[in-house]
Design a protein around this motif. Structure first.
Motif, mmCIF file in Angstrom:
data_model
loop_
_atom_site.group_PDB
_atom_site.id
_atom_site.type_symbol
_atom_site.label_atom_id
_atom_site.label_comp_id
_atom_site.label_asym_id
_atom_site.label_seq_id
_atom_site.Cartn_x
_atom_site.Cartn_y
_atom_site.Cartn_z
ATOM 1 N N UNK A 105 0.881 -1.256 -0.160
ATOM 2 C CA UNK A 105 0.036 0.070 -0.133
ATOM 3 C C UNK A 105 0.899 1.323 0.133
ATOM 4 N N UNK A 106 2.339 1.214 0.073
ATOM 5 C CA UNK A 106 2.833 2.508 0.401
ATOM 6 C C UNK A 106 4.104 2.587 -0.650
ATOM 7 N N UNK A 107 4.511 1.212 -0.987
ATOM 8 C CA UNK A 107 5.667 1.385 -2.066
ATOM 9 C C UNK A 107 7.040 1.878 -1.685
ATOM 10 N N UNK A 108 7.228 1.576 -0.287
ATOM 11 C CA UNK A 108 8.375 2.460 0.200
ATOM 12 C C UNK A 108 8.286 3.925 0.632
ATOM 13 N N UNK A 109 7.246 4.625 0.360
ATOM 14 C CA UNK A 109 7.021 5.896 0.469
ATOM 15 C C UNK A 109 7.615 6.393 1.912
ATOM 16 N N UNK A 110 8.178 7.522 1.858
ATOM 17 C CA UNK A 110 8.642 8.220 3.235
ATOM 18 C C UNK A 110 7.449 8.630 4.042
ATOM 19 N N UNK A 111 7.241 8.121 5.248
ATOM 20 C CA UNK A 111 6.163 8.850 5.888
ATOM 21 C C UNK A 111 6.680 9.009 7.457
ATOM 22 N N UNK A 112 6.395 10.334 7.926
ATOM 23 C CA UNK A 112 7.211 10.624 9.191
ATOM 24 C C UNK A 112 6.370 9.838 10.407
#
Length: 225
Positions: A105-112
């Motif tokens: 669901x995130x594909x390795x997205x950077x999230x704080x």
């Protein structure tokens, strides 16, 4: 065109391996581990500098390209092409990962992990340290020999090791833009686009403070930028 293709392929490999490690770690219940992911990012940058450093400089990062231009080590006229090539490579990598792992669901997205402000400051400082290192081991927009790749890859792995659990340790707008856009996680994207660029630009005057005044003022050369 060879420079732009090198930037596209290098950034594709960086995002495919780096965010791919995050995706595969999630799919295999933590088999790669946080340490492993940090090492993947460091090692893939090391490899791409060796592969494409003599062609384009292996920036692989719009923030690095803009800082090189601000330091007058890269002609400003070349910067837009570099950035477009880097973003294209990142999107190609994220699209391929989405095809291979549609359940992610995130594909390795950077999230704080914490607040946006906390991650913004972290990303700004991390990017400034990274760019200061790059400016210190490069000549023009090109690295100085074999140790540059090891140094830059080592700094990326180091910063990902200690700051990754909080901010994601992106330091790269292209690396954050592609997975966030394709996965639809856009709410925090602004900080990963602005903080790395501001941090990288901050490194230019910092470099001038500790090095000879001509380190970031010489006329840029376009032959091997």
């Amino acid at each position: 065109m060879k420079k732009l293709l090198a930037e596209c392929l290098g950034t594709f490999t960086l995002v495919f391996a780096g965010t791919g490690a995050i995706v595969i770690n999630a799919a295999t219940h933590g088999s790669i581990t946080h340490v492993g992911i940090a090492l993947v990012f460091g090692l893939v940058v090391l490899a791409m500098i060796h592969t494409f450093g003599d062609v384009s400089g292996a920036h692989l990062n719009p923030a690095v390209t803009l800082a090189f231009a601000a330091a007058r080590r890269l002609p400003w006229r070349e910067a837009p092409g570099y950035v477009v090539a880097q973003v294209a490579g990142a999107f190609a990598a994220s699209l391929l990962l989405h095809f291979l792992f549609p359940q992610d669901t995130t594909l390795g997205a950077t999230l704080p992990l914490g607040s946006d402000a906390q991650s913004f400051v972290l990303e700004l400082v991390l990017s400034a340290i990274l760019m200061l290192t790059i400016l210190s081991v490069s000549t023009g927009a090109k690295e100085k020999g074999i140790t540059a790749a090891i140094t830059i890859g080592g700094v990326i792995a180091l910063e990902a090791l200690f700051a990754g659990p909080i901010s994601g340790a992106s330091m790269n707008p292209a690396r954050s833009l592609a997975p966030a856009f394709i996965s639809g996680h856009l709410s925090h994207l602004w900080l990963y686009l602005t903080a790395p660029i501001l941090g990288a630009l901050l490194a230019v005057p910092l470099c001038l403070c500790v090095r000879d005044s001509t380190c970031c003022c010489a006329s840029p050369t376009s032959g091997k930028s």
